[in-house]
Motif scaffolding. Structure first.
Motif, PDB file in Angstrom:
ATOM      1  N   ARG A  17      72.460  64.649  95.350  1.00  0.00           N
ATOM      2  CA  ARG A  17      73.642  64.352  95.779  1.00  0.00           C
ATOM      3  C   ARG A  17      73.500  63.376  96.792  1.00  0.00           C
ATOM      4  O   ARG A  17      74.339  62.206  97.030  1.00  0.00           O
ATOM      5  CB  ARG A  17      73.875  65.792  96.321  1.00  0.00           C
ATOM      6  N   PHE A  18      72.455  63.214  97.689  1.00  0.00           N
ATOM      7  CA  PHE A  18      72.181  62.157  98.319  1.00  0.00           C
ATOM      8  C   PHE A  18      72.062  60.828  97.892  1.00  0.00           C
ATOM      9  O   PHE A  18      72.612  59.794  98.189  1.00  0.00           O
ATOM     10  CB  PHE A  18      70.637  62.237  99.081  1.00  0.00           C
ATOM     11  N   GLU A  19      71.580  60.807  96.576  1.00  0.00           N
ATOM     12  CA  GLU A  19      71.603  59.403  95.753  1.00  0.00           C
ATOM     13  C   GLU A  19      72.951  58.842  95.661  1.00  0.00           C
ATOM     14  O   GLU A  19      73.150  57.747  95.561  1.00  0.00           O
ATOM     15  CB  GLU A  19      70.719  59.545  94.484  1.00  0.00           C
ATOM     16  N   LYS A  20      73.787  59.634  95.180  1.00  0.00           N
ATOM     17  CA  LYS A  20      75.150  59.373  95.016  1.00  0.00           C
ATOM     18  C   LYS A  20      75.918  58.884  96.437  1.00  0.00           C
ATOM     19  O   LYS A  20      76.463  57.867  96.413  1.00  0.00           O
ATOM     20  CB  LYS A  20      75.893  60.475  94.438  1.00  0.00           C
ATOM     21  N   THR A  21      75.430  59.376  97.567  1.00  0.00           N
ATOM     22  CA  THR A  21      76.209  59.062  98.681  1.00  0.00           C
ATOM     23  C   THR A  21      75.487  57.725  99.061  1.00  0.00           C
ATOM     24  O   THR A  21      76.257  56.671  99.674  1.00  0.00           O
ATOM     25  CB  THR A  21      75.708  59.980  99.926  1.00  0.00           C
ATOM     26  N   PHE A  22      74.288  57.460  98.730  1.00  0.00           N
ATOM     27  CA  PHE A  22      73.576  56.192  99.105  1.00  0.00           C
ATOM     28  C   PHE A  22      74.044  55.310  98.311  1.00  0.00           C
ATOM     29  O   PHE A  22      74.378  54.100  98.749  1.00  0.00           O
ATOM     30  CB  PHE A  22      71.901  56.388  98.877  1.00  0.00           C
ATOM     31  N   LYS A  23      74.194  55.202  96.857  1.00  0.00           N
ATOM     32  CA  LYS A  23      74.824  54.264  96.280  1.00  0.00           C
ATOM     33  C   LYS A  23      76.342  53.830  96.624  1.00  0.00           C
ATOM     34  O   LYS A  23      76.333  52.804  96.771  1.00  0.00           O
ATOM     35  CB  LYS A  23      74.682  54.757  94.778  1.00  0.00           C
ATOM     36  N   ASP A  24      76.947  54.882  96.880  1.00  0.00           N
ATOM     37  CA  ASP A  24      78.374  54.803  97.204  1.00  0.00           C
ATOM     38  C   ASP A  24      78.482  53.790  98.689  1.00  0.00           C
ATOM     39  O   ASP A  24      79.328  53.042  98.785  1.00  0.00           O
ATOM     40  CB  ASP A  24      79.169  55.949  97.416  1.00  0.00           C
ATOM     41  N   SER A  25      77.393  54.180  99.366  1.00  0.00           N
ATOM     42  CA  SER A  25      77.398  53.436 100.733  1.00  0.00           C
ATOM     43  C   SER A  25      77.108  51.828 100.446  1.00  0.00           C
ATOM     44  O   SER A  25      77.252  51.221 101.722  1.00  0.00           O
ATOM     45  CB  SER A  25      76.546  54.022 101.694  1.00  0.00           C
ATOM     46  N   MET A  26      76.790  51.534  99.355  1.00  0.00           N
ATOM     47  CA  MET A  26      76.047  49.850  99.093  1.00  0.00           C
ATOM     48  C   MET A  26      77.136  49.424  98.456  1.00  0.00           C
ATOM     49  O   MET A  26      76.978  48.075  98.102  1.00  0.00           O
ATOM     50  CB  MET A  26      74.908  50.126  98.380  1.00  0.00           C
ATOM     51  N   ARG A  27      78.266  50.043  98.092  1.00  0.00           N
ATOM     52  CA  ARG A  27      79.278  49.258  96.973  1.00  0.00           C
ATOM     53  C   ARG A  27      79.941  48.181  97.971  1.00  0.00           C
ATOM     54  O   ARG A  27      80.194  48.264  99.240  1.00  0.00           O
ATOM     55  CB  ARG A  27      80.348  50.204  96.785  1.00  0.00           C
ATOM     56  N   SER A  28      80.295  46.947  97.226  1.00  0.00           N
ATOM     57  CA  SER A  28      80.967  46.008  97.724  1.00  0.00           C
ATOM     58  C   SER A  28      81.686  45.321  96.758  1.00  0.00           C
ATOM     59  O   SER A  28      82.113  45.465  95.547  1.00  0.00           O
ATOM     60  CB  SER A  28      79.937  45.015  98.243  1.00  0.00           C
ATOM     61  N   SER A  29      83.159  44.772  97.489  1.00  0.00           N
ATOM     62  CA  SER A  29      83.820  44.011  96.549  1.00  0.00           C
ATOM     63  C   SER A  29      83.526  42.546  96.261  1.00  0.00           C
ATOM     64  O   SER A  29      84.023  41.889  95.412  1.00  0.00           O
ATOM     65  CB  SER A  29      85.180  43.741  97.154  1.00  0.00           C
ATOM     66  N   VAL A  30      82.288  42.188  96.724  1.00  0.00           N
ATOM     67  CA  VAL A  30      81.454  40.829  96.301  1.00  0.00           C
ATOM     68  C   VAL A  30      80.597  41.048  95.298  1.00  0.00           C
ATOM     69  O   VAL A  30      79.575  41.737  95.075  1.00  0.00           O
ATOM     70  CB  VAL A  30      80.785  40.213  97.453  1.00  0.00           C
ATOM     71  N   PRO A  31      80.875  40.485  93.960  1.00  0.00           N
ATOM     72  CA  PRO A  31      80.193  40.609  92.739  1.00  0.00           C
ATOM     73  C   PRO A  31      78.758  40.371  92.852  1.00  0.00           C
ATOM     74  O   PRO A  31      77.944  41.169  92.613  1.00  0.00           O
ATOM     75  CB  PRO A  31      80.757  39.626  91.777  1.00  0.00           C
TER      76      PRO A  31
END
Length: 324
Positions: A17-31
């Motif tokens: 579950r942490f891995e998902k939280t971690f990935k979500d926290s790295m998302r950006s609108s810049v390709p």
């Protein structure tokens, strides 16, 4: 010795579950940023820092939503520091992958590191987890001071053992200390218990760094180039102690080899042999085990904990018995 996968078992679902939280926290609108962060995620390590967070939370009453945020904050900070370190060290590889600066140049790498750090800070602010934010911000301060202290002292190549321990306490141990303090805080532990877990993590972190120093002198076949610290003119505990056992002329000779002949394989081998002959390996191992025992003693002061306390004990043993 148990493997990391075996140690992880009690918190396996939490780490997923942490891995998902971690990935979500790295998302950006810049390709471009999204492309780079996806590349970073591929380089997943052993997840030791999140493990310290989750086990510490478990020992102190239980894993909460804040624990996931704390683990993500620490991992974002750690990842940002690695990206920046590769720029500072002009390193082209990280965990068998090309470094960010090697693929996208220094300017992009620095900005990516800044983005990751800011994402971690915003994650804590968003959820009003200011104690966790304070703990990790203090670790960032310590890590920066440790790096600069090492750079300052490295010019002289004649540092005392006390300076060495100050450098690794700040540069390396402060991050593991913050993991344990974050975990305790996220579980609602009182200030005294949070401080105990922080100090526990600091002792573990120091032992961890000494183990890394020992690898550099050919302790095991770990895939790390032997003598790499010598080539980078880093004064580590085995060498510092060995130098303290000889007369001034021999000390000057060895320091001169490190300072002026650190690219010569034969001279590097001579320094490594000098350390082995003069008890540097044994002394460093003894110090490492001393810090391990101090960590165990602190953990013993915390009541209960069950399988989570066992997990922390196993992680401590792993830091000193690991092969890489």
């Amino acid at each position: 010795m148990l493997t990391i996968d075996e140690i992880q078992l009690p918190i396996k679902e939490h780490l997923k579950r942490f891995e998902k939280t971690f990935k979500d926290s790295m998302r950006s609108s810049v390709p471009l940023l999204d492309k780079i962060t996806r590349y970073i995620i591929k380089q997943k390590g052993k997840q030791m820092r999140p493990m310290f967070v989750f086990f510490s939370a478990g020992v102190c009453g239980g894993i909460t939503e804040a624990t996931y945020h704390g683990a993500s904050l620490v991992e974002l900070l750690h990842t940002a520091s690695l990206v920046h370190d590769d720029v500072v060290d002009n390193a082209n590889e990280r965990r068998g992958f090309f470094s960010i600066n090697a693929l996208w140049k220094n300017k992009v790498a620095v900005l990516v590191g800044d983005f990751l750090l800011s994402q971690g800070l915003l994650l804590s602010v968003k959820h009003k987890e200011f104690d966790i934010l304070r703990i990790v911000s203090e670790a960032v301060q310590q890590m920066s001071e440790g790096e600069l202290l090492q750079i300052e002292k490295a010019r002289h190549l004649d540092i005392k053992e006390s300076i060495y321990f100050e450098v690794i306490r700040k540069k390396t141990a402060s991050l593991i200390a913050s993991c344990c303090a974050c975990g305790a805080s996220s579980a609602g532990a009182d200030e005294e218990t949070v401080e105990k877990l922080r100090l526990f993590g600091e002792k573990v972190g120091i032992a961890f760094q000494i183990k890394d120093d020992l690898f550099d002198f050919g302790l095991d076949d770990v895939g790390k180039p032997v003598g790499n610290d010598i080539k980078e003119k880093k004064m580590t505990l085995p060498l510092i102690h060995a130098l303290s056992t000889v007369d001034k002329s021999q000390k000057r000779k060895i320091i001169n080899l490190v300072k002026n002949h650190n690219e010569d394989p034969e001279k590097v081998a001579e320094v490594i042999n000098f350390v082995k002959i003069n008890g540097g390996m044994e002394y460093a191992t003894e110090k490492m085990m001393q810090y391990q025992q101090e960590a165990f003693d602190i953990l013993a002061e915390i009541p209960n904990g069950g399988e989570y306390k066992t997990g922390l004990e196993q992680l401590v043993k792993y830091t000193t018995e690991r092969k890489k």
